[in-house]
Design a protein around this motif. Structure first.
Motif, PDB file in Angstrom:
ATOM      1  N   ARG A 262       0.795  -1.120  -0.033  1.00 54.57           N
ATOM      2  CA  ARG A 262       0.054  -0.097   0.131  1.00 54.57           C
ATOM      3  C   ARG A 262       0.780   1.455  -0.036  1.00 54.57           C
ATOM      4  O   ARG A 262       1.816   1.231   0.823  1.00 54.57           O
ATOM      5  CB  ARG A 262      -0.943   0.039   1.282  1.00 54.57           C
ATOM      6  CG  ARG A 262      -1.926  -1.271   1.292  1.00 54.57           C
ATOM      7  CD  ARG A 262      -2.775  -0.966   0.225  1.00 54.57           C
ATOM      8  NE  ARG A 262      -3.712  -2.259   0.130  1.00 54.57           N
ATOM      9  CZ  ARG A 262      -3.678  -3.255  -0.596  1.00 54.57           C
ATOM     10  NH1 ARG A 262      -2.859  -3.180  -1.588  1.00 54.57           N
ATOM     11  NH2 ARG A 262      -4.523  -4.237  -0.319  1.00 54.57           N
ATOM     12  N   GLU A 263       0.481   2.286  -0.664  1.00 55.49           N
ATOM     13  CA  GLU A 263       0.996   3.589  -0.671  1.00 55.49           C
ATOM     14  C   GLU A 263      -0.095   4.728  -0.599  1.00 55.49           C
ATOM     15  O   GLU A 263       0.227   5.807   0.193  1.00 55.49           O
ATOM     16  CB  GLU A 263       1.795   3.802  -2.133  1.00 55.49           C
ATOM     17  CG  GLU A 263       2.974   3.025  -2.088  1.00 55.49           C
ATOM     18  CD  GLU A 263       3.876   3.106  -3.317  1.00 55.49           C
ATOM     19  OE1 GLU A 263       3.438   4.252  -4.201  1.00 55.49           O
ATOM     20  OE2 GLU A 263       4.767   2.566  -3.867  1.00 55.49           O
ATOM     21  N   SER A 264      -1.194   4.485  -1.134  1.00 54.55           N
ATOM     22  CA  SER A 264      -2.172   5.434  -1.013  1.00 54.55           C
ATOM     23  C   SER A 264      -3.601   4.736  -1.440  1.00 54.55           C
ATOM     24  O   SER A 264      -3.913   3.693  -1.759  1.00 54.55           O
ATOM     25  CB  SER A 264      -2.071   6.577  -2.018  1.00 54.55           C
ATOM     26  OG  SER A 264      -2.102   6.059  -3.352  1.00 54.55           O
ATOM     27  N   ARG A 265      -4.494   5.508  -1.011  1.00 52.97           N
ATOM     28  CA  ARG A 265      -6.221   4.957  -1.661  1.00 52.97           C
ATOM     29  C   ARG A 265      -7.004   6.097  -1.729  1.00 52.97           C
ATOM     30  O   ARG A 265      -6.795   7.240  -1.199  1.00 52.97           O
ATOM     31  CB  ARG A 265      -6.744   3.927  -0.553  1.00 52.97           C
ATOM     32  CG  ARG A 265      -6.996   4.557   0.802  1.00 52.97           C
ATOM     33  CD  ARG A 265      -5.644   4.750   1.575  1.00 52.97           C
ATOM     34  NE  ARG A 265      -4.833   3.580   2.232  1.00 52.97           N
ATOM     35  CZ  ARG A 265      -3.823   3.498   2.507  1.00 52.97           C
ATOM     36  NH1 ARG A 265      -2.950   4.639   2.329  1.00 52.97           N
ATOM     37  NH2 ARG A 265      -3.265   2.550   2.900  1.00 52.97           N
ATOM     38  N   TYR A 266      -8.068   6.239  -2.424  1.00 57.72           N
ATOM     39  CA  TYR A 266      -8.997   7.140  -2.590  1.00 57.72           C
ATOM     40  C   TYR A 266     -10.103   7.146  -1.583  1.00 57.72           C
ATOM     41  O   TYR A 266     -10.493   5.766  -1.191  1.00 57.72           O
ATOM     42  CB  TYR A 266      -9.644   6.880  -4.217  1.00 57.72           C
ATOM     43  CG  TYR A 266      -8.394   7.486  -5.069  1.00 57.72           C
ATOM     44  CD1 TYR A 266      -8.207   8.628  -5.362  1.00 57.72           C
ATOM     45  CD2 TYR A 266      -7.944   6.364  -5.892  1.00 57.72           C
ATOM     46  CE1 TYR A 266      -7.129   8.854  -6.225  1.00 57.72           C
ATOM     47  CE2 TYR A 266      -6.999   6.661  -6.747  1.00 57.72           C
ATOM     48  CZ  TYR A 266      -6.551   8.018  -7.031  1.00 57.72           C
ATOM     49  OH  TYR A 266      -5.701   8.334  -8.066  1.00 57.72           O
ATOM     50  N   SER A 267     -10.589   8.146  -1.068  1.00 59.35           N
ATOM     51  CA  SER A 267     -11.611   7.909  -0.135  1.00 59.35           C
ATOM     52  C   SER A 267     -12.889   8.866  -0.183  1.00 59.35           C
ATOM     53  O   SER A 267     -12.562  10.049  -0.511  1.00 59.35           O
ATOM     54  CB  SER A 267     -10.817   8.184   1.447  1.00 59.35           C
ATOM     55  OG  SER A 267     -11.646   8.154   2.451  1.00 59.35           O
ATOM     56  N   ILE A 268     -14.039   8.426   0.012  1.00 56.13           N
ATOM     57  CA  ILE A 268     -15.210   9.216   0.046  1.00 56.13           C
ATOM     58  C   ILE A 268     -15.040  10.136   1.206  1.00 56.13           C
ATOM     59  O   ILE A 268     -14.595   9.798   2.204  1.00 56.13           O
ATOM     60  CB  ILE A 268     -16.325   8.383   0.212  1.00 56.13           C
ATOM     61  CG1 ILE A 268     -16.749   7.652  -1.090  1.00 56.13           C
ATOM     62  CG2 ILE A 268     -17.726   9.326   0.574  1.00 56.13           C
ATOM     63  CD1 ILE A 268     -17.889   6.816  -1.113  1.00 56.13           C
ATOM     64  N   ASP A 269     -15.283  11.597   0.891  1.00 56.78           N
ATOM     65  CA  ASP A 269     -15.178  12.710   1.958  1.00 56.78           C
ATOM     66  C   ASP A 269     -16.383  13.540   1.874  1.00 56.78           C
ATOM     67  O   ASP A 269     -16.521  14.576   1.914  1.00 56.78           O
ATOM     68  CB  ASP A 269     -13.929  13.169   1.501  1.00 56.78           C
ATOM     69  CG  ASP A 269     -13.706  14.410   2.499  1.00 56.78           C
ATOM     70  OD1 ASP A 269     -13.750  14.088   3.817  1.00 56.78           O
ATOM     71  OD2 ASP A 269     -12.977  15.614   2.209  1.00 56.78           O
ATOM     72  N   SER A 270     -17.652  12.707   1.604  1.00 58.23           N
ATOM     73  CA  SER A 270     -18.961  13.501   1.724  1.00 58.23           C
ATOM     74  C   SER A 270     -19.924  12.628   1.691  1.00 58.23           C
ATOM     75  O   SER A 270     -20.053  11.445   1.404  1.00 58.23           O
ATOM     76  CB  SER A 270     -18.819  14.175   0.009  1.00 58.23           C
ATOM     77  OG  SER A 270     -20.196  14.480  -0.139  1.00 58.23           O
ATOM     78  N   SER A 271     -20.802  13.202   2.555  1.00 60.59           N
ATOM     79  CA  SER A 271     -22.127  12.466   2.963  1.00 60.59           C
ATOM     80  C   SER A 271     -23.108  11.959   1.711  1.00 60.59           C
ATOM     81  O   SER A 271     -23.901  11.446   2.061  1.00 60.59           O
ATOM     82  CB  SER A 271     -22.689  13.374   4.330  1.00 60.59           C
ATOM     83  OG  SER A 271     -23.331  14.388   3.498  1.00 60.59           O
ATOM     84  N   GLU A 272     -22.533  12.684   0.659  1.00 58.76           N
ATOM     85  CA  GLU A 272     -23.570  12.841  -0.558  1.00 58.76           C
ATOM     86  C   GLU A 272     -23.090  11.365  -1.308  1.00 58.76           C
ATOM     87  O   GLU A 272     -23.804  10.812  -2.199  1.00 58.76           O
ATOM     88  CB  GLU A 272     -23.516  13.908  -1.279  1.00 58.76           C
ATOM     89  CG  GLU A 272     -24.008  15.372  -0.793  1.00 58.76           C
ATOM     90  CD  GLU A 272     -25.443  15.004  -0.250  1.00 58.76           C
ATOM     91  OE1 GLU A 272     -26.092  14.617  -1.000  1.00 58.76           O
ATOM     92  OE2 GLU A 272     -25.685  15.543   0.969  1.00 58.76           O
ATOM     93  N   GLU A 273     -21.899  10.594  -1.083  1.00 59.58           N
ATOM     94  CA  GLU A 273     -21.192   9.561  -1.709  1.00 59.58           C
ATOM     95  C   GLU A 273     -21.488   8.430  -0.903  1.00 59.58           C
ATOM     96  O   GLU A 273     -21.500   8.334   0.369  1.00 59.58           O
ATOM     97  CB  GLU A 273     -20.007   9.846  -2.103  1.00 59.58           C
ATOM     98  CG  GLU A 273     -19.796  10.947  -3.495  1.00 59.58           C
ATOM     99  CD  GLU A 273     -18.542  10.720  -3.924  1.00 59.58           C
ATOM    100  OE1 GLU A 273     -18.327  10.166  -5.195  1.00 59.58           O
ATOM    101  OE2 GLU A 273     -17.174  11.171  -3.536  1.00 59.58           O
ATOM    102  N   ASN A 274     -21.684   7.372  -1.844  1.00 60.12           N
ATOM    103  CA  ASN A 274     -21.712   6.036  -1.138  1.00 60.12           C
ATOM    104  C   ASN A 274     -21.426   4.863  -2.204  1.00 60.12           C
ATOM    105  O   ASN A 274     -21.099   5.178  -3.330  1.00 60.12           O
ATOM    106  CB  ASN A 274     -23.101   5.767  -0.299  1.00 60.12           C
ATOM    107  CG  ASN A 274     -24.409   6.112  -1.329  1.00 60.12           C
ATOM    108  OD1 ASN A 274     -24.025   5.585  -2.370  1.00 60.12           O
ATOM    109  ND2 ASN A 274     -25.037   6.973  -0.628  1.00 60.12           N
ATOM    110  N   SER A 275     -21.685   3.625  -1.919  1.00 63.45           N
ATOM    111  CA  SER A 275     -21.350   2.626  -2.576  1.00 63.45           C
ATOM    112  C   SER A 275     -22.198   2.650  -3.996  1.00 63.45           C
ATOM    113  O   SER A 275     -22.023   2.625  -5.295  1.00 63.45           O
ATOM    114  CB  SER A 275     -21.437   1.301  -2.258  1.00 63.45           C
ATOM    115  OG  SER A 275     -22.755   0.958  -1.654  1.00 63.45           O
ATOM    116  N   LEU A 276     -23.479   3.201  -3.768  1.00 66.85           N
ATOM    117  CA  LEU A 276     -24.586   3.293  -4.856  1.00 66.85           C
ATOM    118  C   LEU A 276     -24.004   4.589  -5.784  1.00 66.85           C
ATOM    119  O   LEU A 276     -24.233   4.265  -7.207  1.00 66.85           O
ATOM    120  CB  LEU A 276     -25.752   3.225  -4.304  1.00 66.85           C
ATOM    121  CG  LEU A 276     -27.142   3.491  -5.320  1.00 66.85           C
ATOM    122  CD1 LEU A 276     -26.884   2.103  -6.100  1.00 66.85           C
ATOM    123  CD2 LEU A 276     -28.538   3.968  -4.632  1.00 66.85           C
ATOM    124  N   THR A 277     -23.983   5.683  -5.274  1.00 68.30           N
ATOM    125  CA  THR A 277     -23.451   6.799  -6.081  1.00 68.30           C
ATOM    126  C   THR A 277     -22.173   6.566  -6.811  1.00 68.30           C
ATOM    127  O   THR A 277     -22.088   7.020  -8.010  1.00 68.30           O
ATOM    128  CB  THR A 277     -23.395   8.053  -5.193  1.00 68.30           C
ATOM    129  OG1 THR A 277     -22.255   7.921  -4.088  1.00 68.30           O
ATOM    130  CG2 THR A 277     -24.530   8.224  -4.358  1.00 68.30           C
TER     131      THR A 277
END
Length: 330
Positions: free
Chosen positions: A43-58
């Motif tokens: 591992r070096e990095s990863r992308y991360s949801i940073d908003s309550s408007e995003e989830n697995s469905l969006t």
């Protein structure tokens, strides 16, 4: 017989990128050194949801929209929608039905959700390919894999909290009279560690009876040696290739589970797959669980590693555990 081929693939990930330093500091403050773990996993990095408007469905919708735009198709062109996730935003109605509404799918479209944990999207592509082979009315299928594990990860658990990244992948399977496409698949199941990763930890019935406090809706994880499935996976892949008279050297890309770089290397070594053939994206994306082999496929396609007619090998493993592998011509 018509072949079932991948017409195209695309992905979506959030814009926020988190490096290892954040997690190292987080666990240093708890007296836990995770440097060796992150190095071993690759591992070096990863992308991360940073908003309550995003989830697995969006994320799934964004990936689906991307691949439809890329191919010049619309929802009306899709005859089957399969959505794979171990962290679906809803239990019912199906998330695939919601995707159907969002993309404007036709009334005759089949909508199915599946959950084979981290093996979900791989199993879905395999199962949908076989369904299309048996049902000529399904000309095109949209298969999506998306997971958002972070809300359910115990912040005291390095494996879940520091390992996973957020992403979705979507591909279109298409019936093609002039291609080989899907060739064959193999499964192997062993329930020896079936209770080591459980979510929800106490089961849905108990949640319904007792409720759950904020922050307690987490994965129950008991650490175990994740290389436990390597020998079985290698045996399955060798059988798959042998049964179909496929030389390992003819495989142009191996899109494996991105859970562990050592596992990728071990399975590659035991199956005659070169290290340069196995695609690794876990250093940038972290472990995106169900979509991880297909984020790897996207990298192989966009970098020109594979071309039309090349053989691609897929393998992944789901919690519990279950190995899934298949081979197809891209």
């Amino acid at each position: 017989m018509a072949g079932i081929r991948i017409k195209d693939i695309d992905i979506y990930h959030p814009s926020k990128k988190i490096g290892n330093d954040f997690f190292i500091q987080h666990f240093d403050e708890k007296g836990i050194d995770i440097r060796g773990l992150l190095a071993a996993l690759g591992r070096e990095s990863r992308y991360s949801i940073d908003s309550s408007e995003e989830n697995s469905l969006t994320m799934a919708f964004e990936a689906a929209s991307n691949v439809l735009d890329k191919t010049g198709l619309t929802g009306a062109d899709i005859d089957l929608i399969a959505y794979a996730s171990q962290t679906p935003e809803y239990i019912f109605p199906t998330n695939s039905l919601m995707i159907h509404r969002l993309i404007g799918g036709p009334s005759h479209a089949i909508c199915i959700d599946s959950n084979a944990n981290c093996a979900g999207m791989t199993a879905s592509v395999e199962q949908v390919s076989r369904q299309m082979m048996a049902n000529p009315r399904i000309r095109r299928a949209l298969v999506i894999g998306s997971d958002h594990v972070a809300p359910h990860a115990d912040k005291n658990d390095p494996v879940y909290y520091a390992n996973f990244g957020d992403a979705a992948a979507a591909l279109i399977l298409e019936r093609d009279e002039h291609s080989v496409g899907f060739i064959d698949s193999i499964y192997q199941t062993d329930t020896c560690v079936y209770g080591n990763s459980m979510f929800p930890a106490e089961g849905l019935a108990n949640l319904g009876r007792n409720g759950v406090a904020a922050g307690e809706f987490n994965v129950k994880f008991i650490p175990f040696d994740d290389s436990i499935c390597v020998d079985a996976a290698s045996e399955s892949i060798n059988t798959l290739l042998s049964n179909n008279d496929i030389d390992p050297e003819s495989i142009k890309a191996a899109c494996f589970s991105q859970l562990s770089l050592p596992n990728i290397r071990a399975v590659s070594g035991k199956t005659g797959i070169g290290d340069d053939v196995a695609v690794y994206i876990g250093d940038e994306f972290g472990y995106t669980s169900t979509s991880s082999p297909f984020v790897a496929l996207h990298r192989a396609v966009t970098t020109g590693k594979i071309e039309r007619g090349d053989k691609v090998l897929f393998w992944t493993v789901g919690a519990g555990w279950q190995n899934v592998a298949f081979v197809m011509e891209y």
